[in-house]
Design an enzyme around this catalytic site. Structure first.
Site, PDB file in Angstrom:
ATOM      1  N   ILE A 155       0.839  -1.205   0.000  1.00  0.00           N
ATOM      2  CA  ILE A 155       0.000   0.000   0.000  1.00  0.00           C
ATOM      3  C   ILE A 155       0.877   1.259   0.000  1.00  0.00           C
ATOM      4  CG2 ILE A 155      -1.742   1.311   1.289  1.00  0.00           C
ATOM      5  CD1 ILE A 155      -2.808  -1.437   2.304  1.00  0.00           C
ATOM      6  N   ASP A 174      11.070   2.579   6.817  1.00  0.00           N
ATOM      7  CA  ASP A 174      10.671   1.168   6.839  1.00  0.00           C
ATOM      8  C   ASP A 174      11.934   0.374   7.147  1.00  0.00           C
ATOM      9  OD1 ASP A 174      10.015  -1.555   5.968  1.00  0.00           O
ATOM     10  OD2 ASP A 174       8.281  -0.679   4.953  1.00  0.00           O
ATOM     11  N   CYS A 205       2.137   1.143   7.793  1.00  0.00           N
ATOM     12  CA  CYS A 205       2.813  -0.026   8.368  1.00  0.00           C
ATOM     13  C   CYS A 205       1.787  -0.824   9.186  1.00  0.00           C
ATOM     14  CB  CYS A 205       3.992   0.405   9.237  1.00  0.00           C
ATOM     15  SG  CYS A 205       3.563   1.547  10.533  1.00  0.00           S
ATOM     16  N   PRO A 206       2.072  -2.101   9.455  1.00  0.00           N
ATOM     17  CA  PRO A 206       1.129  -2.894  10.260  1.00  0.00           C
ATOM     18  C   PRO A 206       1.185  -2.474  11.726  1.00  0.00           C
ATOM     19  CG  PRO A 206       3.065  -4.208   9.702  1.00  0.00           C
ATOM     20  CD  PRO A 206       3.252  -2.876   9.038  1.00  0.00           C
ATOM     21  N   THR A 232      -4.322   5.526   7.415  1.00  0.00           N
ATOM     22  CA  THR A 232      -5.237   4.500   6.897  1.00  0.00           C
ATOM     23  C   THR A 232      -4.728   3.115   7.306  1.00  0.00           C
ATOM     24  OG1 THR A 232      -4.031   4.381   4.810  1.00  0.00           O
ATOM     25  CG2 THR A 232      -5.939   5.867   4.870  1.00  0.00           C
ATOM     26  N   ARG A 234      -3.706   1.412  10.962  1.00  0.00           N
ATOM     27  CA  ARG A 234      -4.496   0.908  12.086  1.00  0.00           C
ATOM     28  C   ARG A 234      -4.546   2.000  13.138  1.00  0.00           C
ATOM     29  NH1 ARG A 234      -6.323  -2.319   9.246  1.00  0.00           N
ATOM     30  NH2 ARG A 234      -6.318  -4.593   9.361  1.00  0.00           N
ATOM     31  N   ASP A 258      -8.730   7.128   8.773  1.00  0.00           N
ATOM     32  CA  ASP A 258      -9.699   6.111   8.346  1.00  0.00           C
ATOM     33  C   ASP A 258      -9.812   5.015   9.400  1.00  0.00           C
ATOM     34  OD1 ASP A 258     -11.471   4.924   6.357  1.00  0.00           O
ATOM     35  OD2 ASP A 258      -9.939   3.352   6.177  1.00  0.00           O
ATOM     36  N   GLU A 263     -12.220   2.005  17.398  1.00  0.00           N
ATOM     37  CA  GLU A 263     -13.250   1.957  16.352  1.00  0.00           C
ATOM     38  C   GLU A 263     -14.213   0.785  16.498  1.00  0.00           C
ATOM     39  OE1 GLU A 263     -10.545   1.595  12.899  1.00  0.00           O
ATOM     40  OE2 GLU A 263     -11.463  -0.341  12.515  1.00  0.00           O
ATOM     41  N   HIS A 295     -13.237   3.482   8.507  1.00  0.00           N
ATOM     42  CA  HIS A 295     -12.516   2.312   7.983  1.00  0.00           C
ATOM     43  C   HIS A 295     -13.097   1.865   6.633  1.00  0.00           C
ATOM     44  CE1 HIS A 295      -9.617  -0.914   9.566  1.00  0.00           C
ATOM     45  NE2 HIS A 295      -9.628  -0.968   8.248  1.00  0.00           N
TER      46      HIS A 295
HETATM   47  P1  NAD Z   1       2.703  -4.913   3.605  1.00  0.00           P
HETATM   48  O1  NAD Z   1       3.035  -6.074   4.488  1.00  0.00           O
HETATM   49  O2  NAD Z   1       2.815  -5.065   2.120  1.00  0.00           O
HETATM   50  O3  NAD Z   1       3.614  -3.642   4.017  1.00  0.00           O
HETATM   51  C1  NAD Z   1       3.837  -3.274   5.342  1.00  0.00           C
HETATM   52  C2  NAD Z   1       5.189  -2.574   5.394  1.00  0.00           C
HETATM   53  O4  NAD Z   1       5.365  -2.045   6.713  1.00  0.00           O
HETATM   54  C3  NAD Z   1       6.366  -3.528   5.116  1.00  0.00           C
HETATM   55  O5  NAD Z   1       7.226  -2.975   4.124  1.00  0.00           O
HETATM   56  C4  NAD Z   1       7.079  -3.600   6.464  1.00  0.00           C
HETATM   57  O6  NAD Z   1       8.507  -3.767   6.346  1.00  0.00           O
HETATM   58  C5  NAD Z   1       6.728  -2.240   7.059  1.00  0.00           C
HETATM   59  N1  NAD Z   1       6.951  -2.179   8.486  1.00  0.00           N
HETATM   60  C6  NAD Z   1       6.906  -3.182   9.415  1.00  0.00           C
HETATM   61  N2  NAD Z   1       7.229  -2.705  10.616  1.00  0.00           N
HETATM   62  C7  NAD Z   1       7.483  -1.376  10.461  1.00  0.00           C
HETATM   63  C8  NAD Z   1       7.880  -0.335  11.351  1.00  0.00           C
HETATM   64  N3  NAD Z   1       8.129  -0.595  12.657  1.00  0.00           N
HETATM   65  N4  NAD Z   1       8.031   0.902  10.861  1.00  0.00           N
HETATM   66  C9  NAD Z   1       7.826   1.170   9.539  1.00  0.00           C
HETATM   67  N5  NAD Z   1       7.470   0.225   8.646  1.00  0.00           N
HETATM   68  C10 NAD Z   1       7.284  -1.031   9.120  1.00  0.00           C
HETATM   69  O7  NAD Z   1       1.238  -4.469   4.034  1.00  0.00           O
HETATM   70  P2  NAD Z   1       0.198  -3.591   3.195  1.00  0.00           P
HETATM   71  O8  NAD Z   1      -0.665  -4.486   2.383  1.00  0.00           O
HETATM   72  O9  NAD Z   1       0.930  -2.472   2.552  1.00  0.00           O
HETATM   73  O10 NAD Z   1      -0.741  -3.031   4.377  1.00  0.00           O
HETATM   74  C11 NAD Z   1      -0.231  -2.136   5.361  1.00  0.00           C
HETATM   75  C12 NAD Z   1      -1.244  -1.987   6.474  1.00  0.00           C
HETATM   76  O11 NAD Z   1      -2.381  -1.280   5.989  1.00  0.00           O
HETATM   77  C13 NAD Z   1      -1.844  -3.322   6.998  1.00  0.00           C
HETATM   78  O12 NAD Z   1      -1.022  -3.923   7.979  1.00  0.00           O
HETATM   79  C14 NAD Z   1      -3.165  -2.889   7.567  1.00  0.00           C
HETATM   80  O13 NAD Z   1      -3.008  -2.609   8.943  1.00  0.00           O
HETATM   81  C15 NAD Z   1      -3.489  -1.603   6.818  1.00  0.00           C
HETATM   82  N6  NAD Z   1      -4.700  -1.740   5.960  1.00  0.00           N
HETATM   83  C16 NAD Z   1      -5.730  -0.872   6.134  1.00  0.00           C
HETATM   84  C17 NAD Z   1      -6.870  -0.984   5.346  1.00  0.00           C
HETATM   85  C18 NAD Z   1      -8.028  -0.009   5.478  1.00  0.00           C
HETATM   86  O14 NAD Z   1      -9.127  -0.279   4.949  1.00  0.00           O
HETATM   87  N7  NAD Z   1      -7.878   1.127   6.136  1.00  0.00           N
HETATM   88  C19 NAD Z   1      -6.961  -1.997   4.395  1.00  0.00           C
HETATM   89  C20 NAD Z   1      -5.885  -2.859   4.238  1.00  0.00           C
HETATM   90  C21 NAD Z   1      -4.743  -2.730   5.025  1.00  0.00           C
END
Ligand code: NAD
Length: 329
Positions: A155, A174, A205-206, A232, A234, A258, A263, A295
């Site tokens: 994302i 990251d 990030c997660p 967007t 968590r 978001d 929530e 969300h």
């Molecule tokens: P992804 O696993 O492809 O990317 C997550 C990135 O975060 C990775 O590159 C990882 O190295 C990095 N990361 C891990 N720990 C970190 C830290 N301490 N500091 C900085 N970066 C760090 O995941 P994604 O598909 O890109 O999704 C990211 C997040 O978006 C998900 O974990 C989820 O919480 C959130 N999300 C939200 C919605 C929504 O509707 N609002 C929908 C989908 C996902």
């Protein structure tokens, strides 16, 4: 095979029932959120299909396992709400949808930036009231502005590509740098450096023990006065009361959320007839420079179709003895 969906909305039902091959399964759509109170509804369902605000803590998992559940099929990418140790101990397999549409979430983050910057939420209300004045609606050009991307996975990288298209300078944070970002000209920095140099910061990030309250009173002090923060990812990535103080003293100029740490108590339901019990959320909603969406970043037709397709594939693969997209094992 009997599958029960918790927290299901009409759009979930529509997207799953539109999939070919779905008639092989007995699907029960339950609007209730999964909790200790609602877990008995899953009795004699081998598969439960859960979403982000369902309670998948150890006591709930114990009830599910006792009732005959063997597979937890998450309709989400994030799995921070699942007690994976308890699931493993109980012999429950947990699968997820690792990617459905990074575009859906990234584009929503951009929508929040544009709406906040050009005050679309205020302009919309004004013109409907017959107020065609422009005072207080001045925005800024995005071209040339510095955008900090925290978490540059699927994302974050999609978001970075869009912002590069606006002509923004990219900074990134990251632990695992993404070559795609480097190719876009992004510079990886420490979090305090990114916060200090960015006009706009977007969190992708997660939520983990490391990222819980990543944006807090201390890290907010690094911001340029008047910076914009978009979350967007968590809700737990930010300390919301600290954001409120930063909005009050102008350190934070714009906030687009978001997701919200509490929530689960309010999002996904029409509560417009009820007094809002959450005082922190109520205070946030009073600021003219804050937009909260409930969300909905994932909510596109393409993402819903992909979530349904991957979830049904996950269930078939698990029932064939070859689980895919498993987490925690
Ligand atoms: P992804 O696993 O492809 O990317 C997550 C990135 O975060 C990775 O590159 C990882 O190295 C990095 N990361 C891990 N720990 C970190 C830290 N301490 N500091 C900085 N970066 C760090 O995941 P994604 O598909 O890109 O999704 C990211 C997040 O978006 C998900 O974990 C989820 O919480 C959130 N999300 C939200 C919605 C929504 O509707 N609002 C929908 C989908 C996902």
């Amino acid at each position: 095979m009997r599958v029960i969906f918790f927290s299901s909305q009409t759009y979930d039902r529509d997207s799953f029932l539109a999939r070919p091959g779905v008639t092989d399964l007995e699907l029960h759509f339950q609007p209730a959120r999964l909790s200790l109170d609602t877990a008995p509804l899953a009795h004699r369902h081998e598969v439960i299909c859960a979403f982000i605000n369902d309670d998948l803590s150890a006591p709930v998992l114990e009830q599910l396992a006792a009732g005959g559940t063997r597979l937890i099929a998450l309709r989400s990418a994030g799995y921070n709400h699942v007690d994976l140790d308890a699931a493993k101990h109980l012999g429950l397999c947990v699968v997820r949808v690792p990617a459905y549409s990074p575009h859906a979430v990234a584009e929503h983050a951009v929508a929040l930036i544009l709406a906040l910057n050009r005050r679309l939420h205020r302009a919309y209300n004004r013109t409907r009231e017959g107020d065609f004045s422009l005072h207080g609606l001045t925005g800024f050009d995005l071209v040339g502005k510095t955008v900090g991307v925290v978490g540059t996975g699927q994302i974050g990288a999609t978001f970075a590509r869009i912002m590069a298209g606006f002509g923004c300078q990219l900074l990134a944070y990251d632990p695992h740098p993404n070559p795609e970002l480097l190719a876009l000209g992004a510079r990886y920095l420490s979090l305090p450096e990114l916060l200090a140099q960015s006009r706009i910061i977007s969190l992708h990030c997660p939520l983990t023990a490391d990222t819980h309250h990543l944006v807090n009173r201390d890290t907010l002090a690094h911001l340029q006065p008047g910076a914009m923060l978009i979350n967007t990812g968590r809700g737990g990535l930010v300390d919301t009361p600290a954001l409120i103080d930063a909005l009050k003293d102008g350190q934070l100029g714009y906030l687009g959320l978001d997701v919200y740490e509490e929530e689960a108590q309010v999002f996904f339901e029409d509560r417009s007839d009820l007094p809002l019990q959450d005082d922190v959320l109520a205070r946030l909603l009073t600021f003219p420079n804050v937009i909260v969406t409930a969300h909905q970043a994932f909510l596109t037709h393409e993402a819903l179709a992909a979530i349904a397709a991957t979830t049904l594939d996950n269930i078939s693969a698990w029932s064939a003895g070859t689980p895919q997209n498993q987490v925690g094992s």
